[in-house]
Design a protein around this motif. Structure first.
Motif, short mmCIF file in Angstrom:
data_model
loop_
_atom_site.label_atom_id
_atom_site.label_comp_id
_atom_site.label_asym_id
_atom_site.label_seq_id
_atom_site.Cartn_x
_atom_site.Cartn_y
_atom_site.Cartn_z
N ARG A 331 2.00 61.34 -49.46
CA ARG A 331 1.24 62.22 -50.35
C ARG A 331 0.18 61.46 -51.13
O ARG A 331 -0.88 62.00 -51.41
CB ARG A 331 2.18 62.98 -51.28
N TYR A 332 0.46 60.20 -51.48
CA TYR A 332 -0.56 59.40 -52.17
C TYR A 332 -1.74 59.13 -51.25
O TYR A 332 -2.90 59.22 -51.67
CB TYR A 332 0.04 58.09 -52.67
N LEU A 334 -2.77 60.98 -48.73
CA LEU A 334 -3.52 62.23 -48.56
C LEU A 334 -4.32 62.56 -49.82
O LEU A 334 -5.49 62.99 -49.73
CB LEU A 334 -2.57 63.37 -48.23
N ASP A 335 -3.73 62.37 -50.99
CA ASP A 335 -4.43 62.64 -52.24
C ASP A 335 -5.61 61.68 -52.42
O ASP A 335 -6.71 62.09 -52.83
CB ASP A 335 -3.46 62.52 -53.41
N LEU A 336 -5.40 60.41 -52.11
CA LEU A 336 -6.46 59.43 -52.26
C LEU A 336 -7.59 59.70 -51.28
O LEU A 336 -8.77 59.57 -51.60
CB LEU A 336 -5.89 58.02 -52.06
N ALA A 338 -8.48 62.59 -50.15
CA ALA A 338 -9.23 63.73 -50.67
C ALA A 338 -10.17 63.29 -51.79
O ALA A 338 -11.33 63.73 -51.86
CB ALA A 338 -8.27 64.81 -51.17
N ARG A 339 -9.69 62.41 -52.67
CA ARG A 339 -10.53 61.96 -53.78
C ARG A 339 -11.71 61.12 -53.31
O ARG A 339 -12.80 61.18 -53.87
CB ARG A 339 -9.69 61.16 -54.78
N LYS A 344 -16.08 67.34 -54.39
CA LYS A 344 -15.39 67.98 -55.50
C LYS A 344 -16.20 69.17 -55.96
O LYS A 344 -17.44 69.13 -55.99
CB LYS A 344 -15.22 66.98 -56.65
#
Length: 349
Positions: A331-332, A334-336, A338-339, A344
């Protein structure tokens, strides 16, 4: 208080099997340190592993199914716990050192990447020196934990972690022919075999839960040989190993040829029907893209990335980026991703 530790060591000397590893006879640690007054050396190693950050991150790392929605699918952490339980059961029955067995089992997958073996394959392709999760597990305990100080584990635990992997190799390789592939201790060899026993059973269970397999698709002769349920199959394998090893004198792990052949066939069945199934692979191809692009991004950029390890001055950037990416949870990552890569939405000022 140190009398307590000495009493435990004395009980080991009296009660453990001749082939077992005694805590008092450990080859020691890379950096000598004062002994605990209560715990023997292998107990301390187990506790250090359980309390380290890499161990906690295993709860969000893939075992087989990527980011499963159901609560009952295995993660890398639950896999490690199942391996530990199986290995300790075997060790107690064979009068081996349960503390050593447990420490190796709990630490053997600390170096696993996000997205399971898909992440490992990408890092092996990208990193100039290649990548193997068992080598990374050793790197975690030797260097990456405690900001570069590592956990300073005993030689026996480190050996068991470094040599636990077998891929699709022989389940029980002959000690005389392939002893360099096996852990030096029987406890480490128990963990290596328990790893196989755990994953062929819980991965089969998860595959049925996920709808990739039906119970009636499991080869009938394997059910007749090993059992109809996961618990029955684990029990068959563990009991056979214990009985055959004790019958052979307890100096070498042994299983009956029929059970070894059945486990090997079950593993081959899982590769064909689960691990290489296109439904599983479809998401892994996407995950591999995430790992690849994050790796390449951090080779070129320092933003978002703070090195938490005091690396030696000659450490290459490739090495540091590989450590950073390998340590991520699913999950980290995938989140990273996206960032870093996704646009945004604008907010109203």
């Amino acid at each position: 208080m140190s009398l307590i530790r000495r009493q435990i060591e004395e009980r080991e000397a009296l009660n453990l099997a001749p082939a077992a590893t005694r805590s008092s006879e450990s080859r020691g640690r890379a950096r000598p340190e004062e002994e605990c007054t209560i715990r023997v050396a292998f107990q301390r190693d187990r506790d250090r592993i359980i309390h380290c950050k890499a161990f906690r991150r295993l709860k969000h790392k893939t075992q087989v199914f990527l980011a499963p929605a159901g609560d009952h699918y295995r993660t890398r952490l639950t896999h490690v716990l199942e391996v530990s339980q199986i290995a300790r059961t075997i060790s107690v029955a064979l009068r081996l050192n349960g503390h050593l067995t447990e420490a190796i089992a709990l630490g053997h997958d600390l170096g696993h990447t996000p997205f399971g073996h898909a992440g490992e394959a990408v890092l092996s392709e990208l990193h100039p020196e290649g990548f193997h999760h068992y080598q990374q597990s050793l790197r975690v305990v030797d260097l990456l934990e405690n900001k570069g100080r590592g956990l300073n584990l005993t030689w026996e635990v480190r050996d068991g972690i470094a040599r636990h992997s077998k891929g699709r190799g022989a389940i029980l390789p002959p000690v005389t022919a392939d002893s360099d592939l096996l852990p030096a201790t029987l406890e480490g060899q128990v963990v290596r075999l328990s790893d196989i026993i755990a994953y062929v059973n819980h991965d089969l269970d998860d595959a049925v839960r996920a709808g990739l397999l039906r119970d009636d698709e499991i080869p009938r002769h394997l059910i007749e040989r090993l059992g109809a349920t996961s618990s029955q199959r684990v029990n068959t394998m563990v009991c056979d190993l214990v009985q055959q090893t004790l019958a052979g004198g307890g100096e070498q792990l042994t299983m009956s040829p029929e059970i070894v052949a059945a486990i090997d066939e079950l593993r081959t069945f899982l590769f064909a029907r689960v691990y290489e199934n296109y439904k599983v692979h479809a998401d892994f191809f996407k995950a591999m893209k995430v790992i690849r692009e994050l790796y390449q991004y951090f080779l070129a950029h320092d933003d978002h990335w703070q090195k938490s390890v005091n690396y030696p001055e000659d450490t290459s950037r490739d090495r540091m980026v590989c450590d950073f990416v390998a340590g991520m949870t699913d999950r980290y990552a995938l989140d990273l991703y996206a960032r870093v890569f996704l646009p945004k939405p604008w907010s109203v000022l």
